[in-house]
Motif scaffolding. Sequence first.
Motif, PDB file in Angstrom:
ATOM      1  N   SER A   1      25.872  41.558  25.052  1.00  0.00           N
ATOM      2  CA  SER A   1      25.451  41.375  26.820  1.00  0.00           C
ATOM      3  C   SER A   1      24.840  40.593  27.186  1.00  0.00           C
ATOM      4  O   SER A   1      24.141  40.434  28.075  1.00  0.00           O
ATOM      5  N   ASP A   2      23.500  40.361  26.578  1.00  0.00           N
ATOM      6  CA  ASP A   2      22.670  39.131  27.139  1.00  0.00           C
ATOM      7  C   ASP A   2      23.862  37.376  26.407  1.00  0.00           C
ATOM      8  O   ASP A   2      23.068  36.624  26.788  1.00  0.00           O
ATOM      9  N   ASN A   3      25.419  37.663  26.631  1.00  0.00           N
ATOM     10  CA  ASN A   3      25.421  36.620  26.092  1.00  0.00           C
ATOM     11  C   ASN A   3      27.472  36.469  27.370  1.00  0.00           C
ATOM     12  O   ASN A   3      28.283  37.196  26.787  1.00  0.00           O
ATOM     13  N   GLU A   4      27.097  36.056  28.526  1.00  0.00           N
ATOM     14  CA  GLU A   4      27.603  36.508  29.730  1.00  0.00           C
ATOM     15  C   GLU A   4      29.770  35.429  29.335  1.00  0.00           C
ATOM     16  O   GLU A   4      30.777  35.900  29.518  1.00  0.00           O
ATOM     17  N   ALA A   5      29.350  34.680  28.320  1.00  0.00           N
ATOM     18  CA  ALA A   5      30.788  33.923  27.471  1.00  0.00           C
ATOM     19  C   ALA A   5      31.053  34.484  26.692  1.00  0.00           C
ATOM     20  O   ALA A   5      32.522  34.898  26.717  1.00  0.00           O
ATOM     21  N   LYS A   6      30.470  35.903  26.360  1.00  0.00           N
ATOM     22  CA  LYS A   6      30.956  36.944  25.654  1.00  0.00           C
ATOM     23  C   LYS A   6      31.235  38.422  26.483  1.00  0.00           C
ATOM     24  O   LYS A   6      32.219  39.160  25.173  1.00  0.00           O
ATOM     25  N   TRP A   7      31.822  38.228  27.219  1.00  0.00           N
ATOM     26  CA  TRP A   7      31.979  39.551  28.210  1.00  0.00           C
ATOM     27  C   TRP A   7      32.778  40.397  28.175  1.00  0.00           C
ATOM     28  O   TRP A   7      32.882  41.280  28.661  1.00  0.00           O
ATOM     29  N   LEU A   8      33.819  39.459  28.695  1.00  0.00           N
ATOM     30  CA  LEU A   8      35.339  39.760  28.290  1.00  0.00           C
ATOM     31  C   LEU A   8      36.461  39.520  27.283  1.00  0.00           C
ATOM     32  O   LEU A   8      37.506  39.935  27.466  1.00  0.00           O
ATOM     33  N   THR A   9      35.307  39.852  26.642  1.00  0.00           N
ATOM     34  CA  THR A   9      36.545  38.913  24.753  1.00  0.00           C
ATOM     35  C   THR A   9      36.021  39.886  23.653  1.00  0.00           C
ATOM     36  O   THR A   9      35.250  41.023  23.903  1.00  0.00           O
ATOM     37  N   GLY A  10      37.147  40.830  23.467  1.00  0.00           N
ATOM     38  CA  GLY A  10      37.222  41.274  21.538  1.00  0.00           C
ATOM     39  C   GLY A  10      36.686  42.532  22.177  1.00  0.00           C
ATOM     40  O   GLY A  10      37.429  42.972  23.276  1.00  0.00           O
ATOM     41  N   ASN A  11      35.825  43.446  21.118  1.00  0.00           N
ATOM     42  CA  ASN A  11      36.017  45.442  21.839  1.00  0.00           C
ATOM     43  C   ASN A  11      34.487  45.657  22.522  1.00  0.00           C
ATOM     44  O   ASN A  11      33.941  46.471  21.988  1.00  0.00           O
ATOM     45  N   ARG A  12      34.329  44.682  23.630  1.00  0.00           N
ATOM     46  CA  ARG A  12      32.783  44.377  23.442  1.00  0.00           C
ATOM     47  C   ARG A  12      32.843  45.334  25.451  1.00  0.00           C
ATOM     48  O   ARG A  12      31.936  45.738  25.794  1.00  0.00           O
ATOM     49  N   LEU A  13      34.078  45.600  25.712  1.00  0.00           N
ATOM     50  CA  LEU A  13      34.568  46.327  26.703  1.00  0.00           C
ATOM     51  C   LEU A  13      34.346  48.026  26.319  1.00  0.00           C
ATOM     52  O   LEU A  13      34.925  48.243  25.881  1.00  0.00           O
ATOM     53  N   GLU A  14      33.612  48.983  26.962  1.00  0.00           N
ATOM     54  CA  GLU A  14      34.512  50.114  26.885  1.00  0.00           C
ATOM     55  C   GLU A  14      35.986  50.080  27.091  1.00  0.00           C
ATOM     56  O   GLU A  14      37.021  51.027  26.788  1.00  0.00           O
ATOM     57  N   ASP A  15      35.837  50.318  28.085  1.00  0.00           N
ATOM     58  CA  ASP A  15      37.521  49.442  29.165  1.00  0.00           C
ATOM     59  C   ASP A  15      37.413  48.265  29.293  1.00  0.00           C
ATOM     60  O   ASP A  15      36.526  47.782  30.182  1.00  0.00           O
ATOM     61  N   PRO A  16      38.615  48.056  29.484  1.00  0.00           N
ATOM     62  CA  PRO A  16      39.342  46.798  29.604  1.00  0.00           C
ATOM     63  C   PRO A  16      39.232  46.552  30.983  1.00  0.00           C
ATOM     64  O   PRO A  16      39.320  47.506  31.793  1.00  0.00           O
ATOM     65  N   THR A  17      39.151  45.395  31.443  1.00  0.00           N
ATOM     66  CA  THR A  17      39.715  44.943  32.756  1.00  0.00           C
ATOM     67  C   THR A  17      40.828  45.736  33.521  1.00  0.00           C
ATOM     68  O   THR A  17      40.433  45.378  35.190  1.00  0.00           O
ATOM     69  N   ASP A  18      41.198  45.893  33.318  1.00  0.00           N
ATOM     70  CA  ASP A  18      42.910  46.923  33.852  1.00  0.00           C
ATOM     71  C   ASP A  18      42.582  48.014  33.214  1.00  0.00           C
ATOM     72  O   ASP A  18      43.838  48.392  33.699  1.00  0.00           O
ATOM     73  N   SER A  19      42.333  48.497  32.994  1.00  0.00           N
ATOM     74  CA  SER A  19      41.930  50.367  32.850  1.00  0.00           C
ATOM     75  C   SER A  19      41.788  50.752  34.472  1.00  0.00           C
ATOM     76  O   SER A  19      40.826  50.360  35.211  1.00  0.00           O
ATOM     77  N   PRO A  20      42.495  51.892  34.644  1.00  0.00           N
ATOM     78  CA  PRO A  20      42.422  52.075  36.085  1.00  0.00           C
ATOM     79  C   PRO A  20      41.218  52.695  35.616  1.00  0.00           C
ATOM     80  O   PRO A  20      40.472  53.431  35.673  1.00  0.00           O
ATOM     81  N   ALA A  21      40.964  52.366  37.627  1.00  0.00           N
ATOM     82  CA  ALA A  21      39.226  53.156  37.963  1.00  0.00           C
ATOM     83  C   ALA A  21      39.216  54.194  37.942  1.00  0.00           C
ATOM     84  O   ALA A  21      39.720  55.004  38.614  1.00  0.00           O
ATOM     85  N   PHE A  22      38.141  55.482  38.159  1.00  0.00           N
ATOM     86  CA  PHE A  22      37.695  56.278  38.154  1.00  0.00           C
ATOM     87  C   PHE A  22      38.438  57.103  39.669  1.00  0.00           C
ATOM     88  O   PHE A  22      38.707  57.978  39.066  1.00  0.00           O
ATOM     89  N   TYR A  23      38.230  56.497  40.425  1.00  0.00           N
ATOM     90  CA  TYR A  23      38.223  56.982  41.686  1.00  0.00           C
ATOM     91  C   TYR A  23      39.763  56.900  42.344  1.00  0.00           C
ATOM     92  O   TYR A  23      40.516  57.248  43.519  1.00  0.00           O
ATOM     93  N   THR A  24      40.650  55.435  41.649  1.00  0.00           N
ATOM     94  CA  THR A  24      41.791  55.302  42.745  1.00  0.00           C
ATOM     95  C   THR A  24      42.467  56.093  42.766  1.00  0.00           C
ATOM     96  O   THR A  24      42.749  57.179  42.287  1.00  0.00           O
ATOM     97  N   ASN A  25      43.248  55.882  43.830  1.00  0.00           N
ATOM     98  CA  ASN A  25      44.669  56.393  44.304  1.00  0.00           C
ATOM     99  C   ASN A  25      45.590  55.727  42.845  1.00  0.00           C
ATOM    100  O   ASN A  25      45.482  54.947  42.510  1.00  0.00           O
ATOM    101  N   TYR A  26      46.510  57.108  42.565  1.00  0.00           N
ATOM    102  CA  TYR A  26      47.712  56.802  41.443  1.00  0.00           C
ATOM    103  C   TYR A  26      49.422  57.235  42.120  1.00  0.00           C
ATOM    104  O   TYR A  26      49.247  58.309  43.506  1.00  0.00           O
ATOM    105  N   GLY A  27      49.891  57.104  41.909  1.00  0.00           N
ATOM    106  CA  GLY A  27      51.436  57.293  42.061  1.00  0.00           C
ATOM    107  C   GLY A  27      52.659  56.319  42.892  1.00  0.00           C
ATOM    108  O   GLY A  27      52.556  55.071  42.733  1.00  0.00           O
ATOM    109  N   ASN A  28      53.309  57.316  43.728  1.00  0.00           N
ATOM    110  CA  ASN A  28      54.333  56.708  43.799  1.00  0.00           C
ATOM    111  C   ASN A  28      54.340  55.197  44.860  1.00  0.00           C
ATOM    112  O   ASN A  28      55.345  54.393  45.496  1.00  0.00           O
TER     113      ASN A  28
END
Length: 474
Positions: free
Chosen positions: A339-366
Amino acid sequence: MVRHNRRSFLRLTGTALGAATLGAGTATAAPSDSRFFINLRDVDRSEVPDDIEIIHDLSQADVLVARGDQERVNGTTVADRVIDRGDDRTGAVKSRGGPTTDGKGSSHNHDGAPKNSEFQWDKRVQGVSNELTDKPGGGKSIHDTTTGAGTRVAVVDSGVYDAHPDLAGVVNDELSENVSEDEYDWRPNGAGSHGTHVAGIIAATNSNDGPDGGVLGTAPDTEIVSYRMFSGEEGKQGDGYAGWVKAAEANCDVINYSVGFPAPFVYVDQYPFLTEELRIAEQVAEYVRSQGTIIVNSAGNDSLNMSPENTLSIPTEAEGVFGVAATGPIGCGWGGKHSDNEAKWLTGNRLEDPTDSPAFYTNYGNAVDVSAAGGDADLDALDKIPEAGQDLVYSTIYETDENGNTVPAYGWKAGTSMAAPQVAGAAALVRSLRPDASVEEVESLIQKTASSAPGDETYHGAGHLDLKRLVKRA
């Protein structure tokens, strides 16, 4: 790391979260005092009484926004609606302020406090520019091909604070306009920095020459036109539609409209007026599209399934409106050994959820056409771990200092309000490459180049915004 996840529960029960917490840039949809829409497809203009005041003449779309005794108009009318942005109820979670434009970053890092742009996971994961730090100096970026030059994006919102260094020279002050009924100009007037944050996501230039630099938008060479529809904390839907028409007639390529009706004002059986509200939205959208202007709208933040027949999310579900759902990471720069290395924030398995995971609040559907980065949050961690706010979207805002002066700053917000401008900026990139592309062609390109993502079409429509594929195809 504790993952706060109510999405599966909400889908199973059909429950919508309270609008006061999770409004789609809205907190109420109450009728505006004595203001109403007249549908000229059902009412002869000559039969409108002389004492009915016309606030906005949108007869290009067969719509009038009027004030007076609604009962005196024979034919189809429906009340105008108030959109409330009071008490910081404009997003999925409470907004968080960051440093001022001449301040230092608060987080500590292996190579010093992070620069402002290093908080922009939304731009870095899309490879927007090599000015950012995901792959510094390596590979071809989006901005090597296009920066949106020659295009124009309307932000119909709470106004844009153009004194921010990353928005200097971005806003067209001749075309920008106050479409509310107050006496001031198009800059913010009491509804906060929502529109300024949106404008930065679209077109921030990273021009801040302070020690921590600035932030970068998707299309930094596009031109922003600000149409302020909020006066104080309240905006009116009719003023928003007036902004749409003005934007189309100002030759804007795209409109960003991060505004909409919240739950419970989505249930047709409870609020039958929604059917007539939908007709108004669709008539205005039809005219706007005929002028070559794309309307991008936030899908809403109520964890609402928009597919059932008894739900109607306006204006997202209106024909001719491009609806955008929100995604975001969990764990961006916190909760892990790197978490102290911003170059690795978005790589590998370091994210609990990826950046394209649906946000908890978002509306969805047709009604969702695509998804884009709007920010997510582990709500359990958000109140305990300051760095957990880095899962939100970082952009331009303004604040008031101890002397009462307005100062430019940076901050985090989350919501479909933040996802929509990602797509609006993408539309500007397409139009910069293909100026003669029709509304339908631009929308189709965005959809056909979108990537698959967790949750499939339920949460993403055609897919997740993919700038690399989009720009290559365009």
